[in-house]
Design a protein around this motif. Structure first.
Motif, mmCIF file in Angstrom:
data_model
loop_
_atom_site.group_PDB
_atom_site.id
_atom_site.type_symbol
_atom_site.label_atom_id
_atom_site.label_comp_id
_atom_site.label_asym_id
_atom_site.label_seq_id
_atom_site.Cartn_x
_atom_site.Cartn_y
_atom_site.Cartn_z
ATOM 1 N N TYR A 149 -2.473 -9.854 -5.154
ATOM 2 C CA TYR A 149 -2.848 -9.976 -3.718
ATOM 3 C C TYR A 149 -2.077 -8.832 -2.710
ATOM 4 O O TYR A 149 -0.865 -8.574 -3.501
ATOM 5 C CB TYR A 149 -2.588 -11.267 -3.312
ATOM 6 C CG TYR A 149 -3.252 -12.490 -3.750
ATOM 7 C CD1 TYR A 149 -2.880 -13.051 -4.973
ATOM 8 C CD2 TYR A 149 -4.454 -13.077 -3.126
ATOM 9 C CE1 TYR A 149 -3.771 -14.295 -5.539
ATOM 10 C CE2 TYR A 149 -5.233 -14.021 -3.450
ATOM 11 C CZ TYR A 149 -4.945 -14.616 -4.893
ATOM 12 O OH TYR A 149 -5.730 -15.695 -5.063
ATOM 13 N N ARG A 150 -2.497 -8.408 -1.652
ATOM 14 C CA ARG A 150 -1.358 -7.840 -0.883
ATOM 15 C C ARG A 150 -1.380 -8.321 0.642
ATOM 16 O O ARG A 150 -2.285 -9.457 0.846
ATOM 17 C CB ARG A 150 -2.097 -6.489 -0.734
ATOM 18 C CG ARG A 150 -3.155 -6.310 0.012
ATOM 19 C CD ARG A 150 -3.337 -4.669 0.473
ATOM 20 N NE ARG A 150 -4.425 -4.657 1.379
ATOM 21 C CZ ARG A 150 -5.108 -3.566 1.667
ATOM 22 N NH1 ARG A 150 -4.823 -2.289 0.936
ATOM 23 N NH2 ARG A 150 -5.926 -3.117 2.547
ATOM 24 N N GLN A 151 -0.215 -8.187 1.175
ATOM 25 C CA GLN A 151 -0.198 -8.596 2.480
ATOM 26 C C GLN A 151 0.516 -7.512 3.198
ATOM 27 O O GLN A 151 1.632 -7.090 3.060
ATOM 28 C CB GLN A 151 0.886 -9.751 2.344
ATOM 29 C CG GLN A 151 1.133 -10.436 3.786
ATOM 30 C CD GLN A 151 2.189 -11.599 3.678
ATOM 31 O OE1 GLN A 151 2.909 -11.625 2.983
ATOM 32 N NE2 GLN A 151 1.845 -12.558 4.730
ATOM 33 N N ILE A 152 -0.436 -6.842 4.113
ATOM 34 C CA ILE A 152 0.165 -6.048 5.261
ATOM 35 C C ILE A 152 1.121 -6.615 6.055
ATOM 36 O O ILE A 152 0.839 -7.788 6.351
ATOM 37 C CB ILE A 152 -0.969 -5.251 5.907
ATOM 38 C CG1 ILE A 152 -1.811 -4.446 4.691
ATOM 39 C CG2 ILE A 152 -0.643 -4.449 6.974
ATOM 40 C CD1 ILE A 152 -3.236 -3.887 5.364
ATOM 41 N N HIS B 258 11.014 -3.245 -4.270
ATOM 42 C CA HIS B 258 10.685 -2.159 -3.340
ATOM 43 C C HIS B 258 10.284 -0.659 -3.918
ATOM 44 O O HIS B 258 11.143 -0.330 -4.722
ATOM 45 C CB HIS B 258 11.872 -2.048 -2.373
ATOM 46 C CG HIS B 258 11.403 -1.290 -0.941
ATOM 47 N ND1 HIS B 258 12.233 -0.873 -0.081
ATOM 48 C CD2 HIS B 258 10.008 -0.684 -0.605
ATOM 49 C CE1 HIS B 258 11.735 -0.200 1.018
ATOM 50 N NE2 HIS B 258 10.308 -0.168 0.526
ATOM 51 N N GLN B 259 9.381 -0.142 -3.664
ATOM 52 C CA GLN B 259 8.771 1.161 -4.204
ATOM 53 C C GLN B 259 8.687 1.689 -2.913
ATOM 54 O O GLN B 259 7.681 1.571 -2.050
ATOM 55 C CB GLN B 259 7.648 0.988 -5.017
ATOM 56 C CG GLN B 259 7.077 2.381 -5.483
ATOM 57 C CD GLN B 259 7.623 2.781 -6.793
ATOM 58 O OE1 GLN B 259 8.049 1.823 -7.745
ATOM 59 N NE2 GLN B 259 7.983 4.136 -6.631
ATOM 60 N N VAL B 260 9.121 3.308 -2.839
ATOM 61 C CA VAL B 260 8.851 4.131 -1.856
ATOM 62 C C VAL B 260 8.365 5.305 -2.476
ATOM 63 O O VAL B 260 8.525 5.928 -3.526
ATOM 64 C CB VAL B 260 10.031 4.497 -1.180
ATOM 65 C CG1 VAL B 260 9.865 5.540 0.033
ATOM 66 C CG2 VAL B 260 10.746 3.380 -0.462
ATOM 67 N N ALA C 268 2.273 -2.115 1.992
ATOM 68 C CA ALA C 268 2.259 -3.575 1.971
ATOM 69 C C ALA C 268 3.057 -4.119 0.964
ATOM 70 O O ALA C 268 3.503 -3.489 0.139
ATOM 71 C CB ALA C 268 0.645 -3.824 1.888
ATOM 72 N N MET C 269 3.237 -5.421 1.082
ATOM 73 C CA MET C 269 3.687 -6.410 -0.028
ATOM 74 C C MET C 269 2.571 -6.543 -0.917
ATOM 75 O O MET C 269 1.386 -6.928 -0.584
ATOM 76 C CB MET C 269 4.078 -7.484 0.579
ATOM 77 C CG MET C 269 5.446 -7.473 1.289
ATOM 78 S SD MET C 269 6.811 -7.158 0.243
ATOM 79 C CE MET C 269 7.070 -8.841 -0.443
ATOM 80 N N TYR C 270 3.046 -6.217 -2.224
ATOM 81 C CA TYR C 270 2.007 -6.714 -3.074
ATOM 82 C C TYR C 270 2.460 -7.968 -4.249
ATOM 83 O O TYR C 270 3.505 -7.730 -4.775
ATOM 84 C CB TYR C 270 1.650 -5.499 -4.311
ATOM 85 C CG TYR C 270 0.713 -4.448 -3.589
ATOM 86 C CD1 TYR C 270 1.501 -3.459 -2.505
ATOM 87 C CD2 TYR C 270 -0.392 -4.460 -3.723
ATOM 88 C CE1 TYR C 270 0.642 -2.743 -1.708
ATOM 89 C CE2 TYR C 270 -1.337 -3.301 -2.705
ATOM 90 C CZ TYR C 270 -0.688 -2.544 -1.937
ATOM 91 O OH TYR C 270 -1.391 -1.742 -1.395
ATOM 92 N N THR D 49 6.193 -7.136 -4.521
ATOM 93 C CA THR D 49 6.572 -5.473 -4.505
ATOM 94 C C THR D 49 6.310 -5.333 -3.259
ATOM 95 O O THR D 49 5.230 -5.092 -2.850
ATOM 96 C CB THR D 49 5.942 -4.728 -5.600
ATOM 97 O OG1 THR D 49 6.782 -5.258 -6.893
ATOM 98 C CG2 THR D 49 6.628 -3.276 -5.279
ATOM 99 N N ARG D 50 7.537 -4.528 -2.346
ATOM 100 C CA ARG D 50 7.135 -3.822 -0.944
ATOM 101 C C ARG D 50 6.743 -2.197 -1.323
ATOM 102 O O ARG D 50 7.751 -1.751 -1.703
ATOM 103 C CB ARG D 50 8.251 -3.995 0.094
ATOM 104 C CG ARG D 50 7.995 -3.386 1.279
ATOM 105 C CD ARG D 50 9.126 -3.559 2.128
ATOM 106 N NE ARG D 50 9.369 -4.875 2.462
ATOM 107 C CZ ARG D 50 8.518 -5.742 3.432
ATOM 108 N NH1 ARG D 50 7.531 -4.928 4.113
ATOM 109 N NH2 ARG D 50 8.974 -6.958 3.642
ATOM 110 N N LEU D 51 5.711 -2.042 -1.098
ATOM 111 C CA LEU D 51 5.264 -0.615 -1.108
ATOM 112 C C LEU D 51 5.227 0.114 -0.004
ATOM 113 O O LEU D 51 4.747 -0.336 0.883
ATOM 114 C CB LEU D 51 3.907 -0.479 -2.015
ATOM 115 C CG LEU D 51 3.339 0.868 -2.140
ATOM 116 C CD1 LEU D 51 4.229 1.735 -3.072
ATOM 117 C CD2 LEU D 51 1.758 0.807 -2.503
ATOM 118 N N THR D 52 5.919 0.926 0.165
ATOM 119 C CA THR D 52 5.999 2.134 1.107
ATOM 120 C C THR D 52 5.428 3.338 0.895
ATOM 121 O O THR D 52 6.009 4.065 0.010
ATOM 122 C CB THR D 52 7.550 2.229 2.072
ATOM 123 O OG1 THR D 52 8.133 0.835 2.242
ATOM 124 C CG2 THR D 52 7.399 2.946 3.405
#
Lengths: 111, 115
Positions: free
Chosen positions: B35-38, B10-12, B88-90, B110-113
């Motif tokens: 890939y990414r997944q919103i 997780h990255q904020v 998103a999730m990458y 990786t969940r990017l916020t």
């Protein structure tokens, strides 16, 4: 052309029942059709895949049915179990290019 | 069993900041993907990488994105100036051969916020 349309968006099935998820495509160049299973907080994991030269592929409780003329393929989960509760994505690729995913189906198997 | 690993989980970050997402593909694999997944949406292809160069990229992969294989094991995605909509999730993925000839194995993401 590059879309893969998946339905239903969500599905509730009784334990022991059959879960059926459908996908349709337009691009006749697609030649590889995998299904991915994704649990919450995890990445997609390959479940089963098919190529258009066969109409059905079975692995354990999971079966892909493929209809080339209708440009449709479906995933059947026999004897569905609570542990099968996950999001399922169909995908396709027209050769040596990246996967195009459907929007996903959230499956809940209830006891 | 070999697996794709990703860091951080997780990255904020603040809008406008640069982030680097890291991936270690399976060791004998030659094709790498991001890939990414919103949240709640489908998985979308960003970029594929083979033989130390980008082999294909989507419309999403604009000039703010870059990928690199800085050494023999890591594969990174850099977002230069993050926007709120990059949240998103990458997922990183790898395959031994090309995308239609071999299974793509996905990392845990990786969940990017972006705030």
């Amino acid at each position: 052309q590059q879309q893969v349309k998946q339905s239903p968006q969500s599905l509730i099935v009784q334990k022991g029942g059959i879960s059926i998820i459908n996908c349709a495509y337009e691009n006749t160049a697609f030649d590889y059709f995998p299904w991915y299973q994704q649990f919450p907080g995890k990445g997609p994991a390959l479940l089963i895949a098919i190529r258009p030269d066969v109409s059905e592929k079975k692995e354990g409780r999971f079966t892909i049915s493929f209809n080339k003329s209708a440009k449709q393929f479906s995933l059947h989960i026999m004897d569905s179990q609570p542990g099968d509760s996950a999001t399922y994505f169909c995908a396709a690729t027209p050769g040596n290019t990246p996967l195009v995913f459907g929007k996903g189906t959230r499956l809940s198997v209830i006891a | 069993e070999p697996e794709v690993t990703q860091t951080p989980s997780h990255q904020v970050t603040q809008m406008g900041q640069e982030v680097i997402l890291r991936c270690v593909p399976i060791s004998n694999h030659l094709y790498f993907y991001w890939y990414r997944q919103i949240l709640g949406q489908k998985v979308e292809f960003l970029v594929s990488f083979y033989n130390n160069e980008i082999s294909e990229k989507s419309e999403i992969f604009d000039d703010q994105f870059s990928v690199e294989r800085p050494d023999g094991s890591n594969f990174t995605l850099k977002i230069r100036s993050t926007k709120l909509e990059d949240s998103a999730m990458y997922f990183c993925a790898s395959s031994e051969r090309g995308p239609s000839t071999d299974t793509q194995y996905f990392g845990p993401g990786t969940r990017l916020t972006v705030l």
